[in-house]
Design a protein around this motif. Structure first.
Motif, PDB file in Angstrom:
ATOM      1  N   ARG A 226      12.273  96.809   3.101  1.00 13.24           N
ATOM      2  CA  ARG A 226      12.538  97.396   1.776  1.00 13.24           C
ATOM      3  C   ARG A 226      11.458  98.413   1.417  1.00 13.24           C
ATOM      4  N   GLU A 227      10.205  98.029   1.681  1.00 18.16           N
ATOM      5  CA  GLU A 227       9.102  98.928   1.344  1.00 18.16           C
ATOM      6  C   GLU A 227       9.194 100.229   2.137  1.00 18.16           C
ATOM      7  N   ALA A 228       9.507 100.104   3.422  1.00 21.03           N
ATOM      8  CA  ALA A 228       9.646 101.311   4.252  1.00 21.03           C
ATOM      9  C   ALA A 228      10.816 102.161   3.770  1.00 21.03           C
ATOM     10  N   PHE A 229      11.925 101.495   3.451  1.00 18.82           N
ATOM     11  CA  PHE A 229      13.112 102.236   3.019  1.00 18.82           C
ATOM     12  C   PHE A 229      12.859 102.968   1.702  1.00 18.82           C
ATOM     13  N   ALA A 230      12.051 102.362   0.827  1.00 19.67           N
ATOM     14  CA  ALA A 230      11.739 102.976  -0.466  1.00 19.67           C
ATOM     15  C   ALA A 230      10.897 104.240  -0.303  1.00 19.67           C
ATOM     16  N   SER A 231      10.308 104.417   0.892  1.00 19.28           N
ATOM     17  CA  SER A 231       9.444 105.582   1.107  1.00 19.28           C
ATOM     18  C   SER A 231      10.174 106.757   1.764  1.00 19.28           C
ATOM     19  N   VAL A 232      11.465 106.589   2.054  1.00 15.00           N
ATOM     20  CA  VAL A 232      12.203 107.692   2.687  1.00 15.00           C
ATOM     21  C   VAL A 232      13.355 108.170   1.813  1.00 15.00           C
ATOM     22  N   ASP A 233      13.566 109.480   1.836  1.00 16.77           N
ATOM     23  CA  ASP A 233      14.616 110.071   1.016  1.00 16.77           C
ATOM     24  C   ASP A 233      15.915 110.113   1.808  1.00 16.77           C
ATOM     25  N   LEU A 234      16.623 109.000   1.796  1.00 19.33           N
ATOM     26  CA  LEU A 234      17.877 108.906   2.547  1.00 19.33           C
ATOM     27  C   LEU A 234      19.001 108.497   1.615  1.00 19.33           C
ATOM     28  N   ARG A 235      20.223 108.862   1.986  1.00 21.69           N
ATOM     29  CA  ARG A 235      21.407 108.263   1.393  1.00 21.69           C
ATOM     30  C   ARG A 235      22.122 107.588   2.543  1.00 21.69           C
ATOM     31  N   MET A 236      22.163 106.250   2.466  1.00 24.21           N
ATOM     32  CA  MET A 236      22.758 105.470   3.547  1.00 24.21           C
ATOM     33  C   MET A 236      24.095 104.920   3.069  1.00 24.21           C
ATOM     34  N   VAL A 237      25.158 105.394   3.672  1.00 20.35           N
ATOM     35  CA  VAL A 237      26.496 104.956   3.285  1.00 20.35           C
ATOM     36  C   VAL A 237      27.087 104.122   4.427  1.00 20.35           C
ATOM     37  N   GLY A 238      27.446 102.895   4.112  1.00 26.11           N
ATOM     38  CA  GLY A 238      28.088 102.052   5.129  1.00 26.11           C
ATOM     39  C   GLY A 238      27.140 101.505   6.183  1.00 26.11           C
ATOM     40  N   GLY A 239      25.839 101.617   5.955  1.00 26.23           N
ATOM     41  CA  GLY A 239      24.874 101.043   6.892  1.00 26.23           C
ATOM     42  C   GLY A 239      24.672  99.557   6.622  1.00 26.23           C
ATOM     43  N   SER A 240      24.027  98.886   7.554  1.00 28.81           N
ATOM     44  CA  SER A 240      23.891  97.432   7.441  1.00 28.81           C
ATOM     45  C   SER A 240      22.503  96.931   7.801  1.00 28.81           C
ATOM     46  N   LEU A 241      22.228  95.735   7.294  1.00 34.02           N
ATOM     47  CA  LEU A 241      21.136  94.918   7.827  1.00 34.02           C
ATOM     48  C   LEU A 241      21.789  93.995   8.838  1.00 34.02           C
ATOM     49  N   LEU A 242      21.291  93.991  10.057  1.00 32.93           N
ATOM     50  CA  LEU A 242      21.792  93.039  11.044  1.00 32.93           C
ATOM     51  C   LEU A 242      20.751  91.931  11.185  1.00 32.93           C
ATOM     52  N   ILE A 243      21.147  90.725  10.803  1.00 30.70           N
ATOM     53  CA  ILE A 243      20.249  89.567  10.873  1.00 30.70           C
ATOM     54  C   ILE A 243      20.688  88.685  12.041  1.00 30.70           C
ATOM     55  N   VAL A 244      19.734  88.340  12.904  1.00 31.64           N
ATOM     56  CA  VAL A 244      20.033  87.489  14.058  1.00 31.64           C
ATOM     57  C   VAL A 244      19.014  86.355  14.092  1.00 31.64           C
ATOM     58  N   TYR A 245      19.475  85.111  14.317  1.00 32.57           N
ATOM     59  CA  TYR A 245      18.505  84.042  14.591  1.00 32.57           C
ATOM     60  C   TYR A 245      19.014  83.169  15.727  1.00 32.57           C
ATOM     61  N   GLU A 246      18.069  82.521  16.380  1.00 30.57           N
ATOM     62  CA  GLU A 246      18.393  81.738  17.574  1.00 30.57           C
ATOM     63  C   GLU A 246      19.117  80.446  17.206  1.00 30.57           C
ATOM     64  N   GLY A 247      20.270  80.219  17.825  1.00 30.76           N
ATOM     65  CA  GLY A 247      21.023  79.006  17.572  1.00 30.76           C
ATOM     66  C   GLY A 247      20.827  77.959  18.664  1.00 30.76           C
ATOM     67  N   ASP A 248      20.157  78.328  19.734  1.00 31.08           N
ATOM     68  CA  ASP A 248      19.857  77.354  20.786  1.00 31.08           C
ATOM     69  C   ASP A 248      18.657  76.526  20.326  1.00 31.08           C
ATOM     70  N   LEU A 249      18.838  75.210  20.237  1.00 28.26           N
ATOM     71  CA  LEU A 249      17.812  74.381  19.596  1.00 28.26           C
ATOM     72  C   LEU A 249      16.473  74.428  20.325  1.00 28.26           C
ATOM     73  N   ALA A 250      16.489  74.339  21.650  1.00 29.03           N
ATOM     74  CA  ALA A 250      15.222  74.338  22.404  1.00 29.03           C
ATOM     75  C   ALA A 250      14.513  75.682  22.268  1.00 29.03           C
ATOM     76  N   LYS A 251      15.299  76.764  22.374  1.00 31.66           N
ATOM     77  CA  LYS A 251      14.689  78.095  22.269  1.00 31.66           C
ATOM     78  C   LYS A 251      14.177  78.344  20.843  1.00 31.66           C
ATOM     79  N   ALA A 252      14.933  77.880  19.831  1.00 31.41           N
ATOM     80  CA  ALA A 252      14.496  78.054  18.435  1.00 31.41           C
ATOM     81  C   ALA A 252      13.207  77.270  18.186  1.00 31.41           C
ATOM     82  N   GLU A 253      13.131  76.086  18.781  1.00 31.97           N
ATOM     83  CA  GLU A 253      11.932  75.254  18.622  1.00 31.97           C
ATOM     84  C   GLU A 253      10.725  75.964  19.243  1.00 31.97           C
TER      85      GLU A 253
END
Ligand code: ADP
Ligand code: MN
Length: 327
Positions: A226-253
């Protein structure tokens, strides 16, 4: 000179036009993209005005041309590496992406590469869903869509997500129709669906002791974005945040353990691991994606609708963290 690489369809795509590809080893993401998106990535790599934002966007590694299909008169694009994409799915020969991209592909870092079981959420950001050059008809239609969904009021829409089920070892998909149908007051339930707490009653997601560090880590990263985005003069239409987290229990641990070790010894270099897949790191990642309709507007300030979206995501994560911690 030209060489070729083999591609396969991206195994887990949660939003957007079908047909995103990866290299066979899964490290590269290959996406047909329009000239404005190519231009965005090229200026991201070269314009110092974007320095702050660069770490929060998938690494841009170059462009590919689909051999024999490139319109050479096309928009003065950097001709790229001239590598042919082999084994392109047949659907790509004629679909809408091929026509809009004129056979030009972006080569990006595949954000899923180091995950065994990626749980993935695409959150569309912003309150304005139409371009500067959209027709009056499209402006009216997209304004209505924003009003009738969570976009206008909150600056976000849940586009689509998948969460692994530990009982079946399969990813459970929630389509974009869900995110389109809900009200702002339902967003917290939507976020809880993407971050379910594994328990005797529920076989999806991670146990609270792993979910908590994931939520905290994402919360911190999104504050930085958010802080980085607030420092740039952009108009972003239809862009996304892609959030990924590990669902494999051993790897997540292991990822959660890695986070604790990092806190202890900041700055120490880890041993290089030969097998990329086993690489250690945080059990989550979050980046901005999809710049098909993003414009640089020097001197006009940041995109307020997108900033509102970041604020919404931050408070949703805070709310989910409280629920998980107090359960
Ligand atoms: P569209 O213009 O079709 O919406 P996007 O850039 O949003 O194109 O990509 C569509 C989908 O592909 C995303 O919702 C996500 O699931 C996947 N995707 C896009 N970029 C990446 C990436 N760098 N790494 C992993 N998955 C990605
Ligand atoms: Mn998209």
């Amino acid at each position: 000179m030209s060489s070729s690489i083999s591609t396969i369809p991206l195994a887990s795509q949660v939003g957007g036009h079908a047909g995103v590809l990866t290299s066979e080893d899964g490290s590269l993401l290959i996406k047909p993209a329009s000239p404005p998106e190519h231009q965005f990535y090229q200026s991201l790599n070269t314009n110092p005005a974007f320095d702050a934002l660069r770490p929060f966007v998938p690494k841009f590694l170059g462009t590919l041309k689909l051999e024999g299909q490139v319109d050479e008169t096309n928009q003065g694009l950097d001709p790229g590496s001239g590598i042919a994409v082999k084994q392109l799915p047949e659907a790509h020969q004629k679909d809408e992406w091929s026509s809009m991209s004129h056979g030009h592909f972006l080569v990006l870092e595949n954000l899923l590469h180091h995950f065994i079981r990626p749980n993935i959420l695409d959150i569309k950001l912003g309150t304005v869903l139409y371009d500067e050059d959209s027709s009056a008809e499209k402006v009216a239609r997209m304004e209505k869509t924003a009003r009738n969904t969570t976009s206008l009021e909150t600056g976000v829409r849940l586009t689509g997500f998948q969460v692994y089920d530990n009982a079946t070892n399969e990813a459970v998909n929630t389509p974009k129709s869900y995110g389109k149908s809900i009200k702002p007051s339902d967003l917290s339930e939507g976020i809880a669906r993407f971050f379910p707490a594994l328990s005797v009653y529920n076989t999806q997601g991670l146990p609270p002791k792993l979910l908590v560090p994931v939520l905290k880590g994402l919360r911190e990263d999104i504050a930085e974005i958010r802080e980085a985005f607030a420092s740039v003069d952009l108009r972003m239409v239809g862009g996304s945040l892609l959030i990924v987290y590990e669902g494999d229990l051993a790897k997540a641990e292991d990822g959660a353990k890695w986070m604790l070790e990092e806190e202890d010894e900041e700055g120490e270099d880890d041993d290089d691991d030969d097998d990329e897949k086993l690489k250690r790191g945080p059990p989550y990642t979050v980046k901005l994606i999809d710049f098909a309709h993003t414009r640089f507007v020097p001197g006009q300030g940041p995109d307020e609708g997108v900033l509102k979206g970041f604020d919404t995501v931050q408070s949703l994560l805070d709310g989910r963290l409280k629920e998980v911690e107090s359960a």
